[in-house]
Design a protein around this motif. Structure first.
Motif, PDB file in Angstrom:
ATOM      1  N   ALA A 192     112.466  52.226 116.772  1.00  0.00           N
ATOM      2  CA  ALA A 192     111.650  51.609 115.719  1.00  0.00           C
ATOM      3  C   ALA A 192     110.294  51.198 116.250  1.00  0.00           C
ATOM      4  O   ALA A 192     109.255  51.445 115.617  1.00  0.00           O
ATOM      5  CB  ALA A 192     112.390  50.402 115.130  1.00  0.00           C
ATOM      6  N   LEU A 193     110.262  50.570 117.415  1.00  0.00           N
ATOM      7  CA  LEU A 193     108.991  50.134 117.988  1.00  0.00           C
ATOM      8  C   LEU A 193     108.150  51.336 118.403  1.00  0.00           C
ATOM      9  O   LEU A 193     106.932  51.364 118.174  1.00  0.00           O
ATOM     10  CB  LEU A 193     109.237  49.218 119.184  1.00  0.00           C
ATOM     11  N   ALA A 194     108.781  52.339 119.003  1.00  0.00           N
ATOM     12  CA  ALA A 194     108.034  53.526 119.416  1.00  0.00           C
ATOM     13  C   ALA A 194     107.417  54.239 118.220  1.00  0.00           C
ATOM     14  O   ALA A 194     106.277  54.707 118.271  1.00  0.00           O
ATOM     15  CB  ALA A 194     108.941  54.482 120.188  1.00  0.00           C
ATOM     16  N   LEU A 195     108.166  54.307 117.134  1.00  0.00           N
ATOM     17  CA  LEU A 195     107.646  54.931 115.923  1.00  0.00           C
ATOM     18  C   LEU A 195     106.448  54.169 115.390  1.00  0.00           C
ATOM     19  O   LEU A 195     105.444  54.763 114.982  1.00  0.00           O
ATOM     20  CB  LEU A 195     108.748  54.994 114.866  1.00  0.00           C
ATOM     21  N   GLU A 196     106.516  52.851 115.421  1.00  0.00           N
ATOM     22  CA  GLU A 196     105.414  52.043 114.909  1.00  0.00           C
ATOM     23  C   GLU A 196     104.172  52.183 115.793  1.00  0.00           C
ATOM     24  O   GLU A 196     103.041  52.228 115.300  1.00  0.00           O
ATOM     25  CB  GLU A 196     105.838  50.578 114.808  1.00  0.00           C
ATOM     26  N   VAL A 197     104.377  52.267 117.110  1.00  0.00           N
ATOM     27  CA  VAL A 197     103.245  52.504 118.019  1.00  0.00           C
ATOM     28  C   VAL A 197     102.627  53.866 117.723  1.00  0.00           C
ATOM     29  O   VAL A 197     101.402  54.009 117.647  1.00  0.00           O
ATOM     30  CB  VAL A 197     103.691  52.414 119.487  1.00  0.00           C
ATOM     31  N   ALA A 198     103.465  54.880 117.536  1.00  0.00           N
ATOM     32  CA  ALA A 198     102.955  56.222 117.235  1.00  0.00           C
ATOM     33  C   ALA A 198     102.138  56.222 115.960  1.00  0.00           C
ATOM     34  O   ALA A 198     101.077  56.843 115.879  1.00  0.00           O
ATOM     35  CB  ALA A 198     104.121  57.207 117.122  1.00  0.00           C
ATOM     36  N   GLN A 199     102.620  55.502 114.950  1.00  0.00           N
ATOM     37  CA  GLN A 199     101.889  55.460 113.686  1.00  0.00           C
ATOM     38  C   GLN A 199     100.570  54.708 113.825  1.00  0.00           C
ATOM     39  O   GLN A 199      99.574  55.068 113.198  1.00  0.00           O
ATOM     40  CB  GLN A 199     102.758  54.801 112.616  1.00  0.00           C
ATOM     41  N   LEU A 200     100.548  53.673 114.650  1.00  0.00           N
ATOM     42  CA  LEU A 200      99.314  52.922 114.857  1.00  0.00           C
ATOM     43  C   LEU A 200      98.217  53.822 115.403  1.00  0.00           C
ATOM     44  O   LEU A 200      97.043  53.693 115.044  1.00  0.00           O
ATOM     45  CB  LEU A 200      99.580  51.758 115.817  1.00  0.00           C
ATOM     46  N   PHE A 201      98.595  54.762 116.276  1.00  0.00           N
ATOM     47  CA  PHE A 201      97.611  55.670 116.865  1.00  0.00           C
ATOM     48  C   PHE A 201      97.463  56.962 116.066  1.00  0.00           C
ATOM     49  O   PHE A 201      96.789  57.891 116.512  1.00  0.00           O
ATOM     50  CB  PHE A 201      97.993  55.986 118.310  1.00  0.00           C
ATOM     51  N   MET A 202      98.132  56.998 114.885  1.00  0.00           N
ATOM     52  CA  MET A 202      97.976  58.118 113.950  1.00  0.00           C
ATOM     53  C   MET A 202      98.299  59.451 114.605  1.00  0.00           C
ATOM     54  O   MET A 202      97.594  60.440 114.430  1.00  0.00           O
ATOM     55  CB  MET A 202      96.558  58.138 113.372  1.00  0.00           C
ATOM     56  N   THR A 203      99.392  59.493 115.367  1.00  0.00           N
ATOM     57  CA  THR A 203      99.802  60.756 115.958  1.00  0.00           C
ATOM     58  C   THR A 203     100.339  61.664 114.866  1.00  0.00           C
ATOM     59  O   THR A 203     100.986  61.221 113.920  1.00  0.00           O
ATOM     60  CB  THR A 203     100.882  60.558 117.028  1.00  0.00           C
ATOM     61  N   ARG A 204     100.082  62.957 115.020  1.00  0.00           N
ATOM     62  CA  ARG A 204     100.492  63.920 113.997  1.00  0.00           C
ATOM     63  C   ARG A 204     102.014  64.023 113.918  1.00  0.00           C
ATOM     64  O   ARG A 204     102.588  64.165 112.855  1.00  0.00           O
ATOM     65  CB  ARG A 204      99.889  65.296 114.312  1.00  0.00           C
ATOM     66  N   ASP A 205     102.675  63.970 115.080  1.00  0.00           N
ATOM     67  CA  ASP A 205     104.127  64.123 115.125  1.00  0.00           C
ATOM     68  C   ASP A 205     104.742  62.827 115.625  1.00  0.00           C
ATOM     69  O   ASP A 205     104.960  62.635 116.815  1.00  0.00           O
ATOM     70  CB  ASP A 205     104.528  65.281 116.044  1.00  0.00           C
ATOM     71  N   SER A 206     105.037  61.915 114.709  1.00  0.00           N
ATOM     72  CA  SER A 206     105.452  60.573 115.085  1.00  0.00           C
ATOM     73  C   SER A 206     106.766  60.546 115.838  1.00  0.00           C
ATOM     74  O   SER A 206     107.017  59.652 116.631  1.00  0.00           O
ATOM     75  CB  SER A 206     105.568  59.705 113.832  1.00  0.00           C
ATOM     76  N   ALA A 207     107.649  61.501 115.578  1.00  0.00           N
ATOM     77  CA  ALA A 207     108.960  61.484 116.242  1.00  0.00           C
ATOM     78  C   ALA A 207     108.993  62.355 117.481  1.00  0.00           C
ATOM     79  O   ALA A 207     109.945  62.324 118.227  1.00  0.00           O
ATOM     80  CB  ALA A 207     110.045  61.956 115.268  1.00  0.00           C
ATOM     81  N   ARG A 208     107.945  63.132 117.704  1.00  0.00           N
ATOM     82  CA  ARG A 208     107.978  64.139 118.764  1.00  0.00           C
ATOM     83  C   ARG A 208     108.284  63.551 120.125  1.00  0.00           C
ATOM     84  O   ARG A 208     109.143  64.032 120.847  1.00  0.00           O
ATOM     85  CB  ARG A 208     106.626  64.847 118.833  1.00  0.00           C
ATOM     86  N   SER A 209     107.575  62.485 120.480  1.00  0.00           N
ATOM     87  CA  SER A 209     107.612  62.017 121.846  1.00  0.00           C
ATOM     88  C   SER A 209     108.926  61.356 122.219  1.00  0.00           C
ATOM     89  O   SER A 209     109.255  61.297 123.389  1.00  0.00           O
ATOM     90  CB  SER A 209     106.468  61.027 122.084  1.00  0.00           C
ATOM     91  N   HIS A 210     109.639  60.844 121.236  1.00  0.00           N
ATOM     92  CA  HIS A 210     110.869  60.168 121.580  1.00  0.00           C
ATOM     93  C   HIS A 210     112.054  60.818 120.873  1.00  0.00           C
ATOM     94  O   HIS A 210     113.039  60.201 120.588  1.00  0.00           O
ATOM     95  CB  HIS A 210     110.792  58.679 121.266  1.00  0.00           C
ATOM     96  N   ALA A 211     111.927  62.117 120.606  1.00  0.00           N
ATOM     97  CA  ALA A 211     113.039  62.855 120.005  1.00  0.00           C
ATOM     98  C   ALA A 211     113.265  64.155 120.752  1.00  0.00           C
ATOM     99  O   ALA A 211     113.529  65.186 120.173  1.00  0.00           O
ATOM    100  CB  ALA A 211     112.761  63.122 118.524  1.00  0.00           C
ATOM    101  N   ARG A 212     113.118  64.096 122.091  1.00  0.00           N
ATOM    102  CA  ARG A 212     113.386  65.240 122.964  1.00  0.00           C
ATOM    103  C   ARG A 212     112.503  66.437 122.652  1.00  0.00           C
ATOM    104  O   ARG A 212     112.956  67.580 122.609  1.00  0.00           O
ATOM    105  CB  ARG A 212     114.864  65.644 122.879  1.00  0.00           C
ATOM    106  N   GLY A 213     111.220  66.184 122.424  1.00  0.00           N
ATOM    107  CA  GLY A 213     110.279  67.281 122.292  1.00  0.00           C
ATOM    108  C   GLY A 213     110.106  67.743 120.866  1.00  0.00           C
ATOM    109  O   GLY A 213     110.829  67.370 119.959  1.00  0.00           O
ATOM    110  N   ALA A 214     109.128  68.629 120.664  1.00  0.00           N
ATOM    111  CA  ALA A 214     108.787  69.080 119.320  1.00  0.00           C
ATOM    112  C   ALA A 214     109.642  70.271 118.930  1.00  0.00           C
ATOM    113  O   ALA A 214     109.155  71.360 118.666  1.00  0.00           O
ATOM    114  CB  ALA A 214     107.302  69.424 119.246  1.00  0.00           C
ATOM    115  N   SER A 215     110.957  70.097 118.894  1.00  0.00           N
ATOM    116  CA  SER A 215     111.859  71.163 118.491  1.00  0.00           C
ATOM    117  C   SER A 215     111.781  71.340 116.980  1.00  0.00           C
ATOM    118  O   SER A 215     111.308  70.461 116.262  1.00  0.00           O
ATOM    119  CB  SER A 215     113.287  70.811 118.889  1.00  0.00           C
ATOM    120  N   PRO A 216     112.267  72.481 116.448  1.00  0.00           N
ATOM    121  CA  PRO A 216     112.263  72.656 114.997  1.00  0.00           C
ATOM    122  C   PRO A 216     112.981  71.530 114.266  1.00  0.00           C
ATOM    123  O   PRO A 216     112.540  71.084 113.215  1.00  0.00           O
ATOM    124  CB  PRO A 216     112.980  74.004 114.818  1.00  0.00           C
ATOM    125  N   LYS A 217     114.101  71.062 114.840  1.00  0.00           N
ATOM    126  CA  LYS A 217     114.837  69.976 114.190  1.00  0.00           C
ATOM    127  C   LYS A 217     114.012  68.698 114.170  1.00  0.00           C
ATOM    128  O   LYS A 217     114.010  67.950 113.195  1.00  0.00           O
ATOM    129  CB  LYS A 217     116.170  69.762 114.895  1.00  0.00           C
TER     130      LYS A 217
END
Length: 319
Positions: A192-217
């Motif tokens: 939850a905190l990582a997602l909120e940090v990602a959104q604060l910096f307006m990253t395009r892929d908010s779940a990418r960094s803490h969901a084991r990479g930018a896989s299709p899933k």
């Protein structure tokens, strides 16, 4: 595949103990790499309202250190007098000039006082030269990867954005540094905190960094998060969210549980409450109107959810 030690994806982790980082800077370090390392930690502190992370800038001799673009940083201490949790080694440009016996001896000594050791950008080269990456998987800035693999055959060199292997972490460059820090925040403080940090910096892929990479899933999760973010005032049903990303509700629930450790309902609720907290903290808008802007027809319902999530009511937070 990036190497990760197995750990459960936890949506929220409550821990009051701060983590202490040492950031070892060398002449010619990258401003971009430094900012992408420290700013997410600062943001995590700000969002949580707690000193979750502390850091000190270090050098070998405590003289000011100048980046490749001329930014001068005065260290808090020398490496020899410091200890803590992670030690981030950040030489960036001109790294081959920093590999003398003094540096290598200092790194070997520091390995007894810090854990893990983190080679950021070309910091992996110095760690390897000190013998601190032997029998580890590791990466480095990709421009140096071939030379790195040839120079250090005892290191299992991999072309990855970052690699975490036991008590060693290596990262390929400035953009990957942001991904790495989000990964660490998610692992230690919750998704939850990582997602909120990602959104604060307006990253395009908010779940990418803490969901084991930018896989299709994981891209499905990112698309679902984007849909949720676009419909905070008038929330959609989870079935509608799933339909808009081309999945069934059951499939989306399974994917979010795997990637974020929470159901879509829980994630959607947190996104709405994040907006509520921002409006409470930064505006004078009445709580009743904030509730409407965050998709709550009943202000009391938002207040209850707000207190359950953040430990205080909106009015208490404003006070």
């Amino acid at each position: 595949m990036q190497y990760y030690p197995f750990y459960m994806h936890n949506w929220s982790i409550q821990s009051a103990a701060p983590q202490h980082f040492g950031v070892l800077l060398f002449e010619g370090f990258s401003n971009h790499c430094l900012a992408n390392t420290i700013e997410p930690l600062r943001a995590a502190n700000m969002i949580s309202g707690k000193p979750l992370y502390e850091w000190k800038f270090l050098s070998l001799d405590r003289h000011p250190v100048t980046s490749s673009s001329g930014l001068q940083v005065t260290p808090h201490a020398t490496l020899a007098t410091a200890s803590g949790g992670p030690l981030i080694v950040m030489p960036s440009y001109g790294f081959l000039n920093h590999g003398g016996w003094r540096t290598l001896a200092a790194l070997r000594s520091a390995a007894k006082r810090f854990s893990p050791l983190v080679g950021m950008d070309t910091g992996s080269w110095l760690l390897a030269e000190a013998g601190l990456l032997d029998q580890y998987q590791a990466t480095i800035h990709w421009e140096e990867l071939t030379n790195f693999a040839e120079r250090f055959p005892e290191v299992d060199a991999q072309r990855e954005r970052f690699i975490e292997d036991r008590d060693r972490i290596t990262c390929s460059g400035a953009m990957a540094a942001f991904d790495l820090i989000l990964h660490l925040i998610a692992r230690d403080r919750g998704q939850a905190l990582a997602l909120e940090v990602a959104q604060l910096f307006m990253t395009r892929d908010s779940a990418r960094s803490h969901a084991r990479g930018a896989s299709p899933k994981s891209r499905v999760v990112n698309r679902a998060l984007a849909v949720m973010q676009e419909h905070l005032e008038e929330p959609l049903t989870i079935k509608d969210v799933a339909s808009r990303v081309g999945r069934t509700q059951k499939s989306l629930e399974s994917r979010m549980l795997a990637d974020l450790g929470a159901t879509p309902q829980k994630v959607y609720g947190r996104l709405r409450l994040n907006l509520a907290r921002k409006l409470v903290s930064e505006t004078d808008i009445p709580v009743s109107e904030i509730a409407l802007r965050c998709g709550y027809l009943n202000p009391s319902a938002m207040t209850r959810a707000f207190k359950s999530e953040f430990g205080a009511t909106p009015r208490e937070l404003r006070q």
